[in-house]
Scaffold this active site. Structure first.
Site, PDB file in Angstrom:
ATOM      1  N   ASN A  65     -23.377  -2.251 -27.934  1.00 37.73           N
ATOM      2  CA  ASN A  65     -23.389  -2.703 -29.328  1.00 37.73           C
ATOM      3  C   ASN A  65     -22.279  -3.737 -29.499  1.00 37.73           C
ATOM      4  O   ASN A  65     -21.101  -3.388 -29.542  1.00 37.73           O
ATOM      5  CB  ASN A  65     -23.150  -1.486 -30.240  1.00 37.73           C
ATOM      6  CG  ASN A  65     -23.087  -1.878 -31.701  1.00 37.73           C
ATOM      7  OD1 ASN A  65     -23.406  -3.020 -32.070  1.00 37.73           O
ATOM      8  ND2 ASN A  65     -22.693  -0.938 -32.550  1.00 37.73           N
ATOM      9  N   LYS A  67     -21.724  -5.538 -31.977  1.00 34.01           N
ATOM     10  CA  LYS A  67     -21.270  -5.575 -33.382  1.00 34.01           C
ATOM     11  C   LYS A  67     -21.150  -7.028 -33.850  1.00 34.01           C
ATOM     12  O   LYS A  67     -21.941  -7.869 -33.456  1.00 34.01           O
ATOM     13  CB  LYS A  67     -19.950  -4.820 -33.542  1.00 34.01           C
ATOM     14  CG  LYS A  67     -20.001  -3.410 -32.970  1.00 34.01           C
ATOM     15  CD  LYS A  67     -18.874  -2.564 -33.435  1.00 34.01           C
ATOM     16  CE  LYS A  67     -18.865  -1.281 -32.624  1.00 34.01           C
ATOM     17  NZ  LYS A  67     -17.956  -0.284 -33.157  1.00 34.01           N
ATOM     18  N   HIS A 178     -25.888   3.700 -37.694  1.00 32.13           N
ATOM     19  CA  HIS A 178     -24.535   3.572 -37.115  1.00 32.13           C
ATOM     20  C   HIS A 178     -23.497   3.921 -38.191  1.00 32.13           C
ATOM     21  O   HIS A 178     -23.668   3.607 -39.365  1.00 32.13           O
ATOM     22  CB  HIS A 178     -24.310   2.145 -36.611  1.00 32.13           C
ATOM     23  CG  HIS A 178     -23.095   2.024 -35.758  1.00 32.13           C
ATOM     24  ND1 HIS A 178     -21.822   1.935 -36.294  1.00 32.13           N
ATOM     25  CD2 HIS A 178     -22.939   2.004 -34.406  1.00 32.13           C
ATOM     26  CE1 HIS A 178     -20.946   1.862 -35.303  1.00 32.13           C
ATOM     27  NE2 HIS A 178     -21.599   1.909 -34.152  1.00 32.13           N
ATOM     28  N   GLU A 248     -22.408   9.909 -31.990  1.00 32.48           N
ATOM     29  CA  GLU A 248     -21.195   9.103 -32.008  1.00 32.48           C
ATOM     30  C   GLU A 248     -20.216   9.681 -33.023  1.00 32.48           C
ATOM     31  O   GLU A 248     -20.313   9.375 -34.220  1.00 32.48           O
ATOM     32  CB  GLU A 248     -21.515   7.666 -32.396  1.00 32.48           C
ATOM     33  CG  GLU A 248     -22.487   6.965 -31.470  1.00 32.48           C
ATOM     34  CD  GLU A 248     -22.328   5.453 -31.539  1.00 32.48           C
ATOM     35  OE1 GLU A 248     -21.914   4.875 -30.547  1.00 32.48           O
ATOM     36  OE2 GLU A 248     -22.583   4.876 -32.605  1.00 32.48           O
ATOM     37  N   GLY A 254     -14.314   3.137 -31.634  1.00 31.64           N
ATOM     38  CA  GLY A 254     -13.345   2.049 -31.718  1.00 31.64           C
ATOM     39  C   GLY A 254     -11.898   2.508 -31.766  1.00 31.64           C
ATOM     40  O   GLY A 254     -10.996   1.713 -32.044  1.00 31.64           O
TER      41      GLY A 254
HETATM   42  C1  PEP Z   1     -20.210   1.897 -31.265  1.00 28.28           C
HETATM   43  O1  PEP Z   1     -19.942   0.962 -31.985  1.00 28.28           O
HETATM   44  O2  PEP Z   1     -21.343   2.370 -31.283  1.00 28.28           O
HETATM   45  C2  PEP Z   1     -19.170   2.407 -30.386  1.00 28.28           C
HETATM   46  C3  PEP Z   1     -19.407   3.508 -29.739  1.00 28.28           C
HETATM   47  O3  PEP Z   1     -18.006   1.686 -30.306  1.00 28.28           O
HETATM   48  P1  PEP Z   1     -16.804   1.913 -29.252  1.00 28.28           P
HETATM   49  O4  PEP Z   1     -17.423   2.086 -27.891  1.00 28.28           O
HETATM   50  O5  PEP Z   1     -15.979   0.685 -29.358  1.00 28.28           O
HETATM   51  O6  PEP Z   1     -16.071   3.134 -29.686  1.00 28.28           O
END
Ligand code: PEP
Length: 338
Positions: A65, A67, A178, A248, A254
């Site tokens: 992702n 983003k 998300h 998640e 993040g």
């Molecule tokens: C995400 O944005 O789905 C994510 C898991 O981000 P990160 O890997 O940066 O924590």
């Protein structure tokens, strides 16, 4: 929710910060036949399956992702790195660039890697500022009433469904639910569920994200939150065939604070159990459940070994081609663990 109201629960004091109860002991025997085969010591009957430790019946899945990151130049470099990376075969690989770079990525990335959108609209296009549609009609103002009506009619034929637009530009997947859209933009379970149903109806596959916030985990509500968000999807979708669930935890996204393999496995197993009880044994068995939240090249191998972790959704580390490749290739740990 199913988990908290089910009779015959086993208490799990070691995870008391996560939840007060744990899935019934019967879960694995009905929801994960493939694991049963492995536990029972006989080899996989389906020779087409090469990832032998998969809890679901699909391939290991790794999504990146991106983003709201990147420029034409940085994305060219990232694509070049991905194109030259040695990637294991037994993995479905998907990247989700920002909308405005999808075309660039689609035309330069190897076909081996599929493209996902990071969002899609709930239904047909139209007067929805900022949402994505196919092409803008060219016309001059001012317009008289007749011309306005003509254009409106013309628009009706031009407007394509949000998801169709994504198919049109080469997307096969879309990320929905998300946490950044839930908690920053304010999308709720129903809205997300409807989006998922619409995307599926337009032949887009869905990466359906769920996960609890830190205060919810600390309050022992992790399962309640995840199940509620799952229900938001289940209330609207009619088939789970083209859905991958991404667990998640918001506190891990993040932040650099990755869930431990045990923490992730526990929630993944509970999600599978919820699917079994709330949808069907078959869906529980076949749906891939991937983990997201600070996955990196140095922690993916340990996470991949866990039975119910069928892949990853990766944010920050997906912006670095070689590291993303390492995460993709952690499927080898899955094979070794089998
Ligand atoms: C995400 O944005 O789905 C994510 C898991 O981000 P990160 O890997 O940066 O924590």
């Amino acid at each position: 929710m199913a988990m908290t109201s089910a009779p015959g629960k086993l208490t799990c004091p070691q995870f008391s910060g996560l939840r007060r109860t744990c899935p019934s002991a019967s879960t694995a025997s009905t929801a994960r036949p493939f694991l049963l085969r492995r536990a029972g010591g006989y080899s996989a009957g389906r020779s087409s399956r090469t990832v032998v430790a998969m809890a679901g019946s699909g391939k290991f899945f790794v999504g990146g992702n991106w983003k709201c990151n990147g420029t034409k130049d940085s994305i060219s470099k990232l694509v070049a790195d991905l194109n030259s990376a040695a990637l294991e075969n037994d993995v479905d690989i998907v990247v989700a660039p920002p909308f405005i770079y999808i075309d660039q990525v689609k035309s330069s990335l190897v076909d081996r890697i599929d493209i996902s959108a990071q969002n899609s609209w709930i239904g047909k296009g139209g007067a929805f500022t900022g949402e994505i549609r196919n092409r803008a009609p060219a016309y001059q103002t001012p317009l008289d009433g007749l011309r306005q009506r003509q254009i409106k009619d013309q628009l009706k034929t031009w407007l394509v469904h949000g998801a169709e637009q994504l198919i049109d530009i080469g997307c096969k997947w879309v990320i929905l639910g998300h946490s950044e859209r839930r908690h920053i933009i304010g999308e709720d379970d129903q809205f997300i569920g409807k989006k998922a149903a619409y995307a599926l109806s337009q032949n887009l596959k869905v990466i359906a994200c769920i996960g609890e916030k830190l205060d919810e985990r600390e309050a022992g509500k992790t399962f309640d939150v995840c199940f509620q968000q799952l229900k938001g999807f289940a209330d609207y979708v009619t088939s789970w065939e083209n859905i991958v669930i991404a667990y998640e935890p918001v506190w891990a996204i993040g932040t650099g604070k990755v869930a431990s393999p045990e923490q992730a496995q526990e929630v993944h197993a509970a999600i599978r159990d919820w699917l079994k009880k709330s949808v069907s044994t078959e869906v529980a068995s076949e749906t891939r459940i991937i983990y997201g939240g600070s996955v990196s090249g140095s922690n993916s191998a340990d996470l991949a070994k866990k039975e119910d972790i069928d892949g990853f959704l990766v944010g920050g580390a997906s912006l670095k081609g070689p590291e993303f490749a390492t995460i993709v290739n952690s499927v080898t740990e899955k094979k070794v663990a089998a």
